[in-house]
Design an enzyme around this catalytic site. Sequence first.
Site, PDB file in Angstrom:
ATOM      1  N   ILE A  31       0.877  -1.168   0.000  1.00 51.14           N
ATOM      2  CA  ILE A  31       0.000   0.000   0.000  1.00 51.14           C
ATOM      3  C   ILE A  31       0.919   1.224   0.000  1.00 51.14           C
ATOM      4  CG2 ILE A  31      -1.869   1.200   1.221  1.00 51.14           C
ATOM      5  CD1 ILE A  31      -2.611  -1.657   0.288  1.00 51.14           C
ATOM      6  N   ASN A  85      -1.938  -6.425  18.262  1.00 47.12           N
ATOM      7  CA  ASN A  85      -1.065  -6.323  19.424  1.00 47.12           C
ATOM      8  C   ASN A  85      -1.846  -6.778  20.643  1.00 47.12           C
ATOM      9  OD1 ASN A  85       0.973  -5.164  17.800  1.00 47.12           O
ATOM     10  ND2 ASN A  85      -0.068  -3.205  17.962  1.00 47.12           N
ATOM     11  N   ARG A 120      -1.542  -6.525  23.860  1.00 41.05           N
ATOM     12  CA  ARG A 120      -1.060  -5.883  25.089  1.00 41.05           C
ATOM     13  C   ARG A 120      -1.715  -4.507  25.234  1.00 41.05           C
ATOM     14  NH1 ARG A 120       2.790  -4.867  20.995  1.00 41.05           N
ATOM     15  NH2 ARG A 120       2.887  -2.636  20.562  1.00 41.05           N
TER      16      ARG A 120
END
Length: 450
Positions: free
Chosen positions: A203, A290, A292
């Site tokens: 992209i 992610n 976390r």
Amino acid sequence: MFKKVLVANRGEIALRVMRACKDIGLSTVAVFSTADRDSLHVRFADESVCIGPPQATESYLSPRAIMSAAEIAGADAIHPGYGFLAENEDFAQICQAHEVVWIGPDPKVIQMMGNKSEAKRTMIKAGCPVVPGSDGPVESAEEARTLAEEFGLPVMIKAVAGGGGRGMRLVTDIANVETAFEMASAEAEAAFSNGDLYLEKAIVEPRHVEIQVMGDGKGNCIHFGERDCSMQRRHQKLIEESPSPAVSPELREKMGRTATQAAAAINYSGAGTMEFLLDRSGHFYFMEMNTRIQVEHPVTEMVTGADLVKWQLLVALGHKLPRQKDVQLRGHAIECRVNAEDAARGFLPSPGKVATWNLPGGPGVRVDTHVYQGYSIPPFYDSLIAKLIVWGETREEAIVRCKRALSEFIVEGIQTTIPFHLQMLETEAFLTGDIHTKWVEQYMEQQSKS
Ligand code: MV4
């Protein structure tokens, strides 16, 4: 279910987690290396345990050192913060095996999301749009060439075990595809002991837009809107904001629904972030998840009023999540990462004694930091020393406040990224919100020429 939380981290995030613990009546145990004795995260904990020497591998990254500390202090839960062991599925498993509550998602989910190719396949099944690319790992440089020809240039070659841009190569000329493959593989092997690669269409000049989600581990998931993290350099985020100047209410609704559906499909538990690339025509593509709490979570807290770390603890305690309709976005928040670095010297680390430290204040200003006047920034860890987060009714008001707060933030004795942020906040591209993930690097390049 648990009463005493060991925070397996250091610095501002350790302090942030302990504040959430205190706010809901949990007691706290700090761990620290010998380099961090004087940090505020140690001073503000109910108890603290020294876990080893400055080197992170011997302290904050050592499951043995941390589990010993948990046993000594009688902690019955562990919050990992971000970085260090936060996305280490083996450590999450060790906690559970020792009957210590792991404040995070299921180790199997951490593992699945750690394999970027497997994560992508899982997200396709869950109905997430992804960038067209190889179905799983690419076996050889020859196969990479065939796929690049099939999908059309430019393509991105990425490490299956990667993330954060390591082991990644952009291919714009087909003559370079084999070399790029071999180099990315060698880099991935060296960095992750896993040279496997996958390939996808690149992209061009995307924005980095991520959705904050929270799951209860029983298939219920909500989202807290997006953060725009396009202002970054060499995969280090510098400024984050919410909402994104590039996201309309309709797009937010669509990205939010996509992210919560996907997280619910994997029975996600706790706080997580779905990273998307957003192209110029408003198409979004899943990149990574992610598993976390992230550095930039406070911008979401400022626009939603939610305490995300408190929610991590409450979910681990078995509480019910808020309803999606009770999560409302209001105003605009911007975070500047204040690093002990000299931006004029290629962001060279600048550890040492903080001679003067004056924090900004006033309406709409929040600072998360473990630093105080007289403290010495140790040279062993990442250079984040404070996060300045500002809120305004509008983006314009937030920018004005951010400049005001940065000008009140006086640090002497070390170099910081404060002057760099002040400069960024004056640029036309930031003011109009017309930026992408290569923008800061291109800007710095221009500056060094003139
Ligand atoms: C891409 C991309 C363009 N096309 N994938 C970099 C780290 C990882 N999270 C994904 N990354 C990118 N993947 C395709 N197919 C551009 C990047 C990228 C990037 C992404 C987010 C934030 C900053 C970035 C800086 C350079 C490249």
